[in-house]
Design a protein around this motif. Structure first.
Motif, PDB file in Angstrom:
ATOM      1  N   THR A  74      -6.473   3.360  -6.060  1.00  0.00           N
ATOM      2  CA  THR A  74      -6.219   4.458  -5.126  1.00  0.00           C
ATOM      3  C   THR A  74      -6.026   3.970  -3.690  1.00  0.00           C
ATOM      4  OG1 THR A  74      -6.967   6.563  -4.245  1.00  0.00           O
ATOM      5  CG2 THR A  74      -8.699   4.993  -4.783  1.00  0.00           C
ATOM      6  N   PRO A  75      -4.912   4.442  -3.060  1.00  0.00           N
ATOM      7  CA  PRO A  75      -4.729   4.199  -1.629  1.00  0.00           C
ATOM      8  C   PRO A  75      -5.099   5.450  -0.823  1.00  0.00           C
ATOM      9  CG  PRO A  75      -2.645   4.813  -2.630  1.00  0.00           C
ATOM     10  CD  PRO A  75      -3.697   5.016  -3.682  1.00  0.00           C
ATOM     11  N   SER A  76      -5.630   6.479  -1.530  1.00  0.00           N
ATOM     12  CA  SER A  76      -5.864   7.774  -0.887  1.00  0.00           C
ATOM     13  C   SER A  76      -7.266   7.832  -0.277  1.00  0.00           C
ATOM     14  CB  SER A  76      -5.700   8.868  -1.944  1.00  0.00           C
ATOM     15  OG  SER A  76      -6.520   9.969  -1.655  1.00  0.00           O
ATOM     16  N   PRO A 130      -1.971   9.776  -5.487  1.00  0.00           N
ATOM     17  CA  PRO A 130      -3.319   9.390  -5.024  1.00  0.00           C
ATOM     18  C   PRO A 130      -4.018   8.394  -5.953  1.00  0.00           C
ATOM     19  CG  PRO A 130      -3.255  11.716  -5.702  1.00  0.00           C
ATOM     20  CD  PRO A 130      -1.842  11.209  -5.737  1.00  0.00           C
ATOM     21  N   TYR A 167       0.844  -1.202   0.000  1.00  0.00           N
ATOM     22  CA  TYR A 167       0.000   0.000   0.000  1.00  0.00           C
ATOM     23  C   TYR A 167       0.880   1.253   0.000  1.00  0.00           C
ATOM     24  CZ  TYR A 167      -3.961  -2.982   1.555  1.00  0.00           C
ATOM     25  OH  TYR A 167      -4.929  -3.937   1.649  1.00  0.00           O
ATOM     26  N   GLU A 168       1.968   1.214   0.779  1.00  0.00           N
ATOM     27  CA  GLU A 168       2.828   2.415   0.856  1.00  0.00           C
ATOM     28  C   GLU A 168       3.577   2.651  -0.447  1.00  0.00           C
ATOM     29  OE1 GLU A 168       2.201   4.575   3.090  1.00  0.00           O
ATOM     30  OE2 GLU A 168       0.857   3.100   3.971  1.00  0.00           O
ATOM     31  N   ASP A 195      -4.065   6.671   5.692  1.00  0.00           N
ATOM     32  CA  ASP A 195      -3.586   7.807   4.907  1.00  0.00           C
ATOM     33  C   ASP A 195      -3.103   8.909   5.855  1.00  0.00           C
ATOM     34  OD1 ASP A 195      -3.255  10.031   3.309  1.00  0.00           O
ATOM     35  OD2 ASP A 195      -4.958   9.536   2.016  1.00  0.00           O
ATOM     36  N   ARG A 239       1.130   4.346  -2.510  1.00  0.00           N
ATOM     37  CA  ARG A 239       0.908   5.716  -2.047  1.00  0.00           C
ATOM     38  C   ARG A 239       2.029   6.634  -2.562  1.00  0.00           C
ATOM     39  NH1 ARG A 239      -2.470   6.210   1.924  1.00  0.00           N
ATOM     40  NH2 ARG A 239      -1.694   4.482   3.183  1.00  0.00           N
ATOM     41  N   ALA A 264      -5.736   0.761   2.854  1.00  0.00           N
ATOM     42  CA  ALA A 264      -4.692   1.777   2.675  1.00  0.00           C
ATOM     43  C   ALA A 264      -5.239   3.172   2.973  1.00  0.00           C
ATOM     44  CB  ALA A 264      -4.160   1.724   1.241  1.00  0.00           C
ATOM     45  N   ALA A 265      -6.470   3.442   2.514  1.00  0.00           N
ATOM     46  CA  ALA A 265      -7.085   4.754   2.782  1.00  0.00           C
ATOM     47  C   ALA A 265      -7.166   4.995   4.285  1.00  0.00           C
ATOM     48  CB  ALA A 265      -8.479   4.803   2.169  1.00  0.00           C
TER      49      ALA A 265
END
Ligand code: HEM
Length: 436
Positions: free
Chosen positions: A73-75, A63, A55-56, A357, A59, A353-354
Motif C-alpha cells: 500500500t502507498p495509501s 490503495p 510509488y506513483e 498521498d 498509487r 509513499a503514504a
C-alpha cells in the motif's frame, strides 16, 4: 576486545545468511526481473536516488495492490489502518515457513549475532512481549524526560560545530555533525560511554544494513561481525553497571529482577535503542540540509525566523522520510480496503509513499516548510510500534538545524551528496558543505 570487527565467515554465518538473505535475494531478484515493483524497490539501486516514480505507479493501481511479497500500500489511509490494526503483527512467523527453513533457523540461531530486525528486538515482536519491553523503557522517553535533554542537545551541537569550523574549505557535514550528534545524545541518555562513539557509529551502521532484505554475503558477514562486537561491548557494559550502577536507563534495566528481562532480551532492547537512536536521525538531518539548500528561500526564512524549525522538521520527515517502508503480517484472516488478507500473509507499507498521498497532502511533491498539516505524516509509523524516540528525534533535529543555521547562515552544499547504500533507511553517507 571490541575493536575493529572482522567479518565473520564461519559455516554457521554462511547458513544464517543463506536462509535470512540469500534465498530472499534470489526470490526478489527474479521478481524484480519480471517487473514486480516492490521487488524493484528492494533490489534496484537505481531507484535509490528517487523511488517516487515507482510509488506513483503503485498509487495508480489503487490503495492496495498485489506484489511478490503479498499486498502493498502507498495509501496514507490504508497504511494507518494496517499499522493500527490488532489483526496484524510485525515480522513473519516461523511456523509459516517450510519445515527445512524452520530447521535451519533453529540450527543457526545464535544470540551473540542477533540484529535489530530479528526477535527479540521490540521492532519485530508482538504483544504480550512487546508490551513488556516497551513498558520497561518508555519512562526514559516521556515528553518531560525528553524535553530535559534540550540544553544538552544544543551544547553538543555547538561543540561539534566548533570542531568542524576549519575556515572556508568544504567539510563533510555527515561525518562532522549529522552522525556524531545523535550518537552523543543517545549515548548520554542511555549512560553508555561517549568515548566509544566511533565504535557505536560502525556498529550502528551494521545494524542499519541488516534492516534491508537480501544482503550479499560479504555485507552480511561484515554486519554480523560488527553486531557481535556490539554484543560483546554490551555484555561488559552491563557487568560494569551491575557492579556500579548510575542513574541512567541501562542501569535501571540491568538492576531489574531476573524474570523482568532475559539476558538476550536485555541485549535486544539496548541494542535497538542505541541503533535506532542515531541511525535514523542522521538521515533526517542530512535530508533536511540537502532539501533546504535546494530551496534556498526556505532556508533563509528559517534562519531569519527560527520559530519555524519545528514545522520544517515535520515537512522534511514527510517529504523525504528516513524510514521508507515497513511491513505487517496478518495474525488471522482479515481484510484491508475490501481485499481479503489470509492469515500469515504480508502487507508492505510504503511510508515514503503514504507521506505523499494527495488525499492527505495538497500538492504533495512540493516541499513547503510552512505546510500546516505536515505533522500528519507516518514517518514515525503508527499504532503500538509508533517510534519510541519520535519526541527525541524531533527535538534533536530542530535543535541541530537551528544551531547550524544560526552559526552558519551562509552554509551551502559544496559537491554532490552521496546517498547511503540502503533501501529501508533513506539519507546520505557524505554531504560536502561550505560553512561560510
Ligand atoms: C528521524 C528519526 C527517526 C525516525 C524517522 C524513526 C522512525 C521509526 C519508525 C518508522 C518506527 C516503527 C517501524 C514500524 O512500525 O515497523 C520506529 C520505531 C522505533 N524507534 Fe524510531 N525513528 C527515529 C528516531 C528514533 C530515536 C531517536 C529513537 C531513540 C531511542 C528511536 C527508537 C525507536 C524504537 C525503540 C522503536 C521501536 C518501537 C516499537 O517497536 O514499539 N527512534 N522508529
Amino acid at each position: 576486545m571490541t575493536g575493529t570487527a572482522p567479518a565473520d565467515r564461519t559455516p554457521r554465518t554462511a547458513l544464517r545468511w543463506a536462509v535470512a538473505h540469500g534465498l530472499p535475494a534470489m526470490y526478489l531478484t527474479r521478481a524484480a526481473r519480471r517487473g514486480d515493483l516492490v521487488a524493484r524497490l528492494l533490489r534496484d539501486p537505481r531507484l535509490r536516488a528517487d523511488p517516487h516514480p515507482v510509488y506513483e505507479r503503485l498509487r495508480a493501481r489503487g490503495p492496495v495492490s498485489d506484489s511478490s511479497l503479498g499486498l502493498v500500500t502507498p495509501s496514507h489511509r490504508v497504511a494507518a489502518e494496517v499499522l493500527r490494526s490488532e489483526a496484524f503483527g510485525v515480522g513473519w512467523h516461523r511456523s509459516t515457513a517450510p519445515r527445512w527453513v524452520q530447521w535451519l533457523l533453529t540450527a543457526t540461531d545464535d544470540p551473540a549475532a542477533d540484529g535489530v530486525a530479528e526477535p527479540p528486538s521490540m521492532l519485530v515482536t508482538d504483544p504480550p512481549d512487546h508490551t513488556r519491553y516497551r513498558r520497561l523503557v518508555s519512562r526514559a522517553f516521556t515528553p518531560r524526560a525528553t524535553a530535559a535533554f534540550e540544553p544538552r542537545i544544543e551544547a553538543i551541537a555547538r561543540s561539534l560545530l566548533d570542531q568542524l569550523d576549519g575556515g572556508g574549505d568544504p567539510v563533510d557535514l555527515v561525518a562532522g555533525y549529522a552522525a556524531p550528534l545523535p550518537v552523543l545524545v543517545i549515548a548520554e541518555l542511555l549512560g553508555v560511554p561517549t568515548d566509544r562513539r566511533a565504535d557505536f557509529l560502525r556498529w550502528g551502521g551494521a545494524a542499519a544494513v541488516t534492516l534491508d532484505p537480501g544482503l550479499p554475503y560479504r555485507r552480511y558477514a561484515e554486519a554480523e561481525g560488527a553486531l557481535r562486537a556490539m554484543h560483546r561491548f554490551l555484555s561488559g557494559h552491563f557487568d560494569r553497571l551491575r557492579r556500579d550502577p548510575g542513574d541512567d536507563l541501562v542501569s535501571h534495566l540491568v538492576g531489574l529482577p531476573d524474570d523482568a528481562l532475559t539476558d538476550r532480551e536485555l541485549h535486544a532492547v539496548v541494542m535497538l535503542l542505541l541503533g535506532a537512536g542515531f541511525e535514523t536521525t542522521v538521515n533526517l538531518l542530512s535530508n533536511a540540509v540537502v532539501l533546504l539548500d535546494a530551496h534556498r528561500d526556505q532556508w533563509n526564512g528559517l534562519a531569519a525566523d527560527p520559530s519555524g524549525w519545528d514545522l520544517a522538521v515535520e515537512e522534511v520527515l514527510r517529504y523525504d522520510s528516513p524510514v521508507q517502508l515497513t511491513g505487517r503480517t496478518a495474525l488471522a484472516d482479515t481484510t484491508v480496503a475490501g481485499r481479503p488478507v489470509p492469515a500469515g500473509s504480508r502487507v508492505t507499507v510504503l511510508l515514503g509513499a503514504a507521506n505523499r498521498d494527495p488525499e492527505v497532502f495538497t500538492d504533495p511533491a512540493r516541499f513547503d516548510v510552512t505546510r500546516a498539516n505536515a505533522r500528519d505524516h507516518l514517518a514515525f509509523s503508527a499504532g503500538i510500534h509508533y517510534c519510541l524516540g519520535a519526541g527525541l528525534a524531533r527535538l534533536e533535529a530542530a535543535g541541530a538545524l537551528r544551531v547550524l543555521a544560526e552559526r552558519f547562515p551562509r552554509l551551502r552544499v559544496a559537491g554532490p551528496p552521496v546517498r547511503r547504500d540502503l533501501q529501508t533507511l533513506r539519507g546520505f553517507s557524505r554531504l560536502p558543505v561550505r560553512l561560510r
